[in-house]
Each structure stands twice: as structure tokens, then as C-alpha cells.
Design a protein around this motif. Structure first.
Motif, mmCIF file in Angstrom:
data_model
loop_
_atom_site.group_PDB
_atom_site.id
_atom_site.type_symbol
_atom_site.label_atom_id
_atom_site.label_comp_id
_atom_site.label_asym_id
_atom_site.label_seq_id
_atom_site.Cartn_x
_atom_site.Cartn_y
_atom_site.Cartn_z
ATOM 1 N N HIS A 297 0.815 -1.212 0.000
ATOM 2 C CA HIS A 297 0.000 0.000 0.000
ATOM 3 C C HIS A 297 0.846 1.258 0.000
ATOM 4 O O HIS A 297 1.985 1.273 0.458
ATOM 5 C CB HIS A 297 -0.957 0.005 1.193
ATOM 6 C CG HIS A 297 -1.959 -1.101 1.144
ATOM 7 N ND1 HIS A 297 -2.901 -1.184 0.146
ATOM 8 C CD2 HIS A 297 -2.149 -2.170 1.942
ATOM 9 C CE1 HIS A 297 -3.637 -2.269 0.345
ATOM 10 N NE2 HIS A 297 -3.202 -2.883 1.422
ATOM 11 N N TRP A 298 0.187 2.314 -0.478
ATOM 12 C CA TRP A 298 0.792 3.628 -0.690
ATOM 13 C C TRP A 298 1.538 4.158 0.539
ATOM 14 O O TRP A 298 2.685 4.607 0.437
ATOM 15 C CB TRP A 298 -0.339 4.567 -1.120
ATOM 16 C CG TRP A 298 -0.003 5.994 -1.225
ATOM 17 C CD1 TRP A 298 0.513 6.632 -2.316
ATOM 18 C CD2 TRP A 298 -0.179 6.992 -0.213
ATOM 19 N NE1 TRP A 298 0.669 7.966 -2.043
ATOM 20 C CE2 TRP A 298 0.249 8.212 -0.769
ATOM 21 C CE3 TRP A 298 -0.659 6.970 1.097
ATOM 22 C CZ2 TRP A 298 0.224 9.396 -0.051
ATOM 23 C CZ3 TRP A 298 -0.683 8.150 1.817
ATOM 24 C CH2 TRP A 298 -0.251 9.348 1.237
ATOM 25 N N ALA A 299 0.898 4.148 1.713
ATOM 26 C CA ALA A 299 1.501 4.781 2.896
ATOM 27 C C ALA A 299 2.785 4.066 3.309
ATOM 28 O O ALA A 299 3.714 4.683 3.834
ATOM 29 C CB ALA A 299 0.514 4.787 4.058
ATOM 30 N N ASN A 300 2.827 2.770 3.050
ATOM 31 C CA ASN A 300 4.017 2.004 3.389
ATOM 32 C C ASN A 300 5.199 2.427 2.505
ATOM 33 O O ASN A 300 6.320 2.603 2.992
ATOM 34 C CB ASN A 300 3.698 0.516 3.208
ATOM 35 C CG ASN A 300 4.847 -0.375 3.582
ATOM 36 O OD1 ASN A 300 5.226 -0.420 4.747
ATOM 37 N ND2 ASN A 300 5.407 -1.061 2.612
ATOM 38 N N ALA A 301 4.926 2.623 1.204
ATOM 39 C CA ALA A 301 5.994 3.089 0.295
ATOM 40 C C ALA A 301 6.417 4.501 0.690
ATOM 41 O O ALA A 301 7.603 4.828 0.742
ATOM 42 C CB ALA A 301 5.505 3.053 -1.151
ATOM 43 N N LEU A 302 5.438 5.334 1.006
ATOM 44 C CA LEU A 302 5.707 6.730 1.368
ATOM 45 C C LEU A 302 6.609 6.835 2.600
ATOM 46 O O LEU A 302 7.494 7.679 2.659
ATOM 47 C CB LEU A 302 4.366 7.419 1.663
ATOM 48 C CG LEU A 302 4.412 8.894 2.034
ATOM 49 C CD1 LEU A 302 4.632 9.726 0.775
ATOM 50 C CD2 LEU A 302 3.119 9.322 2.729
ATOM 51 N N PHE A 325 -4.023 1.685 4.927
ATOM 52 C CA PHE A 325 -4.338 1.965 3.527
ATOM 53 C C PHE A 325 -5.709 2.592 3.399
ATOM 54 O O PHE A 325 -6.488 2.630 4.362
ATOM 55 C CB PHE A 325 -4.219 0.730 2.632
ATOM 56 C CG PHE A 325 -5.213 -0.365 2.937
ATOM 57 C CD1 PHE A 325 -4.882 -1.380 3.830
ATOM 58 C CD2 PHE A 325 -6.455 -0.397 2.331
ATOM 59 C CE1 PHE A 325 -5.782 -2.398 4.101
ATOM 60 C CE2 PHE A 325 -7.364 -1.413 2.597
ATOM 61 C CZ PHE A 325 -7.019 -2.415 3.489
ATOM 62 N N PHE A 326 -5.981 3.095 2.208
ATOM 63 C CA PHE A 326 -7.276 3.736 1.957
ATOM 64 C C PHE A 326 -7.797 3.265 0.613
ATOM 65 O O PHE A 326 -7.051 2.742 -0.221
ATOM 66 C CB PHE A 326 -7.116 5.269 1.949
ATOM 67 C CG PHE A 326 -6.225 5.749 0.840
ATOM 68 C CD1 PHE A 326 -4.851 5.791 1.018
ATOM 69 C CD2 PHE A 326 -6.754 6.124 -0.386
ATOM 70 C CE1 PHE A 326 -4.018 6.205 -0.011
ATOM 71 C CE2 PHE A 326 -5.928 6.540 -1.425
ATOM 72 C CZ PHE A 326 -4.560 6.581 -1.223
ATOM 73 N N GLU A 335 -10.605 4.028 5.321
ATOM 74 C CA GLU A 335 -9.213 3.865 5.736
ATOM 75 C C GLU A 335 -9.166 2.626 6.621
ATOM 76 O O GLU A 335 -10.103 2.376 7.391
ATOM 77 C CB GLU A 335 -8.748 5.069 6.569
ATOM 78 C CG GLU A 335 -8.754 6.386 5.829
ATOM 79 C CD GLU A 335 -8.503 7.551 6.785
ATOM 80 O OE1 GLU A 335 -7.401 8.097 6.748
ATOM 81 O OE2 GLU A 335 -9.410 7.885 7.568
ATOM 82 N N TYR A 336 -8.086 1.902 6.513
ATOM 83 C CA TYR A 336 -7.921 0.664 7.289
ATOM 84 C C TYR A 336 -6.566 0.732 7.979
ATOM 85 O O TYR A 336 -5.551 1.030 7.348
ATOM 86 C CB TYR A 336 -7.992 -0.526 6.340
ATOM 87 C CG TYR A 336 -7.830 -1.893 6.982
ATOM 88 C CD1 TYR A 336 -8.936 -2.734 7.151
ATOM 89 C CD2 TYR A 336 -6.583 -2.361 7.384
ATOM 90 C CE1 TYR A 336 -8.788 -3.988 7.720
ATOM 91 C CE2 TYR A 336 -6.435 -3.618 7.965
ATOM 92 C CZ TYR A 336 -7.545 -4.422 8.123
ATOM 93 O OH TYR A 336 -7.408 -5.678 8.684
ATOM 94 N N THR A 337 -6.562 0.459 9.263
ATOM 95 C CA THR A 337 -5.319 0.518 10.038
ATOM 96 C C THR A 337 -5.137 -0.804 10.771
ATOM 97 O O THR A 337 -6.088 -1.322 11.366
ATOM 98 C CB THR A 337 -5.405 1.649 11.090
ATOM 99 O OG1 THR A 337 -5.780 2.854 10.435
ATOM 100 C CG2 THR A 337 -4.066 1.849 11.790
#
Ligand SMILES: Cc1cc2nc3c(=O)[nH]c(=O)nc-3n(C[C@H](O)[C@H](O)[C@H](O)COP(=O)(O)OP(=O)(O)OC[C@H]3O[C@@H](n4cnc5c(N)ncnc54)[C@H](O)[C@@H]3O)c2cc1C
Length: 414
Positions: A297-302, A325-326, A335-337
Motif C-alpha cells: 500500500h501507498w503509505a508504506n511506500a511513502l 491503507f485507503f 481507511e484501514y489501520t
């Protein structure tokens, strides 16, 4: 602080993780050589819009880039686009690019991401059978969507579900074929996945659940999809979204440890000196879970890109963020955490039928993961509830009158 050096740090994968790592190397004062190598012709861009506003034609190309065009030259980052790293020698710390150029590195980051899993069935090579990963894939999909007609989406994971929503929003006739009993079942389970089934059905998507796809048929161009339960679905084109595979070829051939991604420790370091991995390709030891987790997911790469860069500079930074992620489909955002496995129940706060709720995946009396759907600004208390690893009462979790912030603070104090 400036780290004055003649060292060379090389990043393979001009991706979100790679671009953010390059940015961080400079922001942290590294003034040696930074080389960012990308197989694609585009400078680093973000993929989430490719199944959403970009593919629908609501956002242009300029919206997807990680940095503006001048950024790389301004920060003396050597951006090598359209170049593939073809081999890696971790003993001599050398990387070979297509065309034969060799680059010596002091630190190497592999942010090679993931590639769509291909369906190996009859008709797989027909024209009009599309996959979605790159901006070119999204352009090709947008062009088909512009022509209208009927599309069959194979797979109701995140990509399939978002493509189905975007195609419906553009007025196409959409059928989704998915072997599970509900969309997104692997992550959300039957109950919450059922909410997404209903959302798509309400928007006029035909959901064929509990069946797979046996073949694509047509003469050069796909015209029909044959399902495992014997149906023939006429269509103008097909989009396949059946998951991705981490791009580990380079790492594996170099003898790095690979198992569902490049195996790295909590500092994102692989089992060779000076080699790191971040983003979709990294199967990283997670201090909170005490096991390896690979997040696509995006936030992990960011966030992993910058963390890897700091570790490359010798500033030890364990990567311990909870997965997040969203997804956006129609008027429904979520959104999922966290990371739910081995849950024994799901507790709901709010009304799924009204499409405004928070779901908690529970194991005994602890929260493993939380998902907010059309409810905003609750990610922080959800993270704290998971992180506290303390007992939380189901009735309080389910009661919208008990603020989540209060519950999280109480759990943290215990
Ligand atoms: C259509 C789409 C929608 C998405 N939507 C969401 C969303 O809504 N929410 C969310 O959380 N996540 C979403 N994601 C996931 C998110 O985009 C990914 O997690 C993220 O892109 C991962 O970034 P990365 O840096 O690991 O690598 P990637 O984005 O996979 O990029 C890796 C790059 O490395 C290059 N490369 C690979 N091997 C080599 C080599 N040997 N030499 C040179 N270059 C190489 C590749 O060409 C590629 O450009 C979406 C993904 C897609 C495809």
C-alpha cells in the motif's frame, strides 16, 4: 548537518518509495552521489489515482507525480529513466544496468515494487485483456472506458473494485467475476466485504461471486469471458485484477534472501552489507508484530522510503508504523489501520446500511485492526487502540456516544 562524502548511494526503482528515499538522503544532508534508476520512462509517480480520478479523466498527468520536474536536478539526484538494473553483485557492490553500464555503490536501496499477477488461461493474450499498474496501463484503460460498452472485471480485490466503480461512474455496463463469496473477502472478511458487495450492486454492477474465469474468447480481440460455472459474458474489454507479485528477480539472482518479497530486518536491511529494501517489495520484520509483514500500500511506500534512507545514512530507525491503507469507490471512502489475522469477531460502530461506520477486528478483548468507512479523523485513536494491546469492551467500542479518543486514552493508561 552535511555528510560530506564521496560515497554513492544507488536506488533501484524510481517509485514512490525510491523517490522519497532520494529526497530524504538529501534532506538529511548527504552530499555524495545519489542515483535513482527506473525502468519506466516516467519520473516517479503515485499509483492510487490510476484506478480513480486519473482513469476517469478527472485529474491530469501533472497530479500524479511525486515531485515536480525540476526537483531531481535541483537536488543533484541523477535520475536514470527507462533503465533497468539487470544484475547485482553484492560482494563487489556493483550493479549492472541494461546496456552494460556498471555502477559501484556504497549503499543500495531496492524499491522495485510489485507487478500484476497474470492469468494463465486460454485467451489470456487476446487484445483487450488489460492489467493496471502503470500510468500507461491507466491511459489504455481510460481509452477503452471512453469508448463505452461492457467490461468484465476479473477479481474483486482493491484494484478490481476501484476499476469497477470508476467504469460504472463513467456509465459502462460492468460485471465483476470473483471466486470468493464477497468482494475484498481476504482482507475484510464476509461481513464487511458484504457491505462492498451491496455498494456495488446499488450502483448497478453485476457481481458474479463464487465463480472464477476459465477462458477469454474472441478473434484477436476479446469478445467474451467464459466463467467456471459455464456462463458466457459478452464484453468490449476485460480488466484483470488478481493480485500482485513482488519484483524480487534482481535480488534473488544476487543471492539475497527472498520469500514473498526481499527479506529485511526492522531497519529494512537485507542480508548483504549495505543493501536495503522498501515498499511493496520489502518483506520486513515488524517490531510490533514480531514477524515479517509485506504491505502493498501507498503509505508504506511513502514512509518506508525515508526510513530506509535514514538507515542507509547510519541513523538507525526501526520501521514500526502500523500498516495503513485507503480506498475510494463511488461516494464511499475508507481507511484501514492494522493487520487482522486470527480475529474471532468483528465489532461494528455505526450503521453499515447507512454506509457510515467503523469496524474493529478483535481477538479476545483486543483490537487487531480498524476500518472507518465515511467516518473521518479516527485513524489516530484506532492506531492507539491497536498499539495499546489492552482490553477494550465491545459495548463501548460499538457505542458511537463513547468517543474513540477517550477509549484509546483509557486503554493506553492501563
Ligand atoms: C492502480 C493502483 C491503485 C492503487 N490505489 C491504492 C490506494 O488507493 N491506496 C493504497 O494504499 N495503495 C494503493 N495502491 C498501491 C500503491 O500504489 C503501491 O503500494 C505503491 O505504488 C508501491 O510503491 P513502491 O515504491 O513499492 O513501488 P512501485 O510503485 O511498484 O514501483 C516500482 C518501480 O520500480 C521499477 N523497477 C522494478 N524493477 C526494476 C529494475 N530492475 N530496474 C529499474 N527499475 C525497476 C518499476 O518499473 C516501477 O516503476 C494502488 C496501486 C495501483 C497499481
Amino acid at each position: 548537518m552535511t555528510l560530506s562524502t564521496d560515497q554513492t548511494h544507488v536506488i533501484v526503482g524510481a517509485s514512490l518509495a525510491g523517490a522519497k528515499a532520494a529526497e530524504t538522503l538529501r534532506a538529511e544532508g548527504f552530499d555524495g552521489r545519489v542515483v535513482l534508476i527506473g525502468a519506466e520512462e516516467e519520473r516517479p509517480y503515485e499509483r492510487p489515482p490510476l484506478s480513480k480520478e486519473y482513469v476517469r479523466g478527472e485529474a491530469g498527468r501533472e497530479k500524479v507525480y511525486v515531485h515536480d520536474e525540476r526537483f531531481y536536478a535541483e537536488h543533484d539526484i541523477e535520475l536514470r529513466l527507462g533503465r533497468t538494473a539487470v544484475s547485482l553483485d553484492t560482494a563487489s557492490r556493483e550493479l549492472e544496468l541494461d546496456g552494460g553500464e556498471r555502477l559501484r555503490y556504497d549503499r543500495l536501496l531496492l524499491s522495485t515494487g510489485a507487478a500484476p499477477r497474470r492469468l494463465e488461461i486460454p485467451g489470456a493474450d487476446l487484445d483487450g485483456v488489460l492489467y493496471l499498474r502503470s500510468v500507461q496501463d491507466s491511459d489504455a484503460l481510460r481509452e477503452r472506458i471512453d469508448r463505452g460498452g461492457a467490461v468484465v472485471v476479473v477479481g474483486a480485490g482493491w484494484i478490481g473494485a476501484e476499476v469497477a466503480a470508476s467504469a460504472r461512474q463513467r456509465g459502462l455496463d460492468v460485471t465483476v467475476v470473483e471466486p470468493s463469496s464477497v468482494p475484498l473477502e481476504r482482507v475484510l472478511g464476509p461481513e464487511v466485504g458484504g457491505v462492498y458487495r451491496d455498494i456495488h450492486a446499488d450502483h448497478g454492477v453485476r457481481m458474479l461471486l463464487g465463480t472464477g474465469v476459465d477462458a477469454f474468447e474472441g478473434d484477436g480481440l476479446v469478445e467474451r469471458v467464459r466463467t467456471s460455472d459455464g456462463r458466457l459474458l459478452d464484453c468490449e474489454f476485460v480488466v484483470v485484477g488478481v493480485g500482485v507479485q513482488p519484483r524480487t528477480e534482481l535480488a534473488a539472482e544476487a543471492g539475497l534472501a527472498v520469500d514473498n518479497g526481499i527479506l529485511v530486518d526492522e531497519h529494512l536491511q537485507a542480508n548483504a552489507p549495505g543493501v536495503f529494501a522498501a515498499g511493496d517489495v520489502a518483506n520486513a520484520m515488524h517490531p510490533f508484530y514480531g514477524e515479517r509483514v509485506r504491505v502493498e500500500h501507498w503509505a508504506n511506500a511513502l514512509n518506508q522510503g525515508p526510513a530506509a534512507a535514514r538507515n542507509m545514512l547510519g541513523q538507525p530507525a526501526a520501521y514500526d508504523r502500523l500498516p495503513y491503507f485507503f480506498s475510494d469507490q463511488y461516494e464511499v471512502g475508507m481507511e484501514y489501520t492494522g493487520y487482522a489475522r486470527g480475529e474471532d469477531r468483528v465489532v461494528l460502530r455505526g450503521d453499515p446500511a447507512a454506509r457510515e461506520f467503523v469496524a474493529f477486528w478483535m481477538s479476545e478483548d483486543r483490537v487487531l485492526a480498524g476500518m472507518n468507512l465515511n467516518v473521518w479523523d479516527v485513524t489516530d485513536p484506532i492506531k492507539r487502540l491497536i498499539g495499546a494491546r489492552m482490553a477494550v469492551d465491545d459495548r463501548q467500542l460499538a457505542d458511537p456516544d463513547v468517543p474513540l479518543d477517550e477509549l484509546a486514552s483509557a486503554a493506553q493508561e492501563r
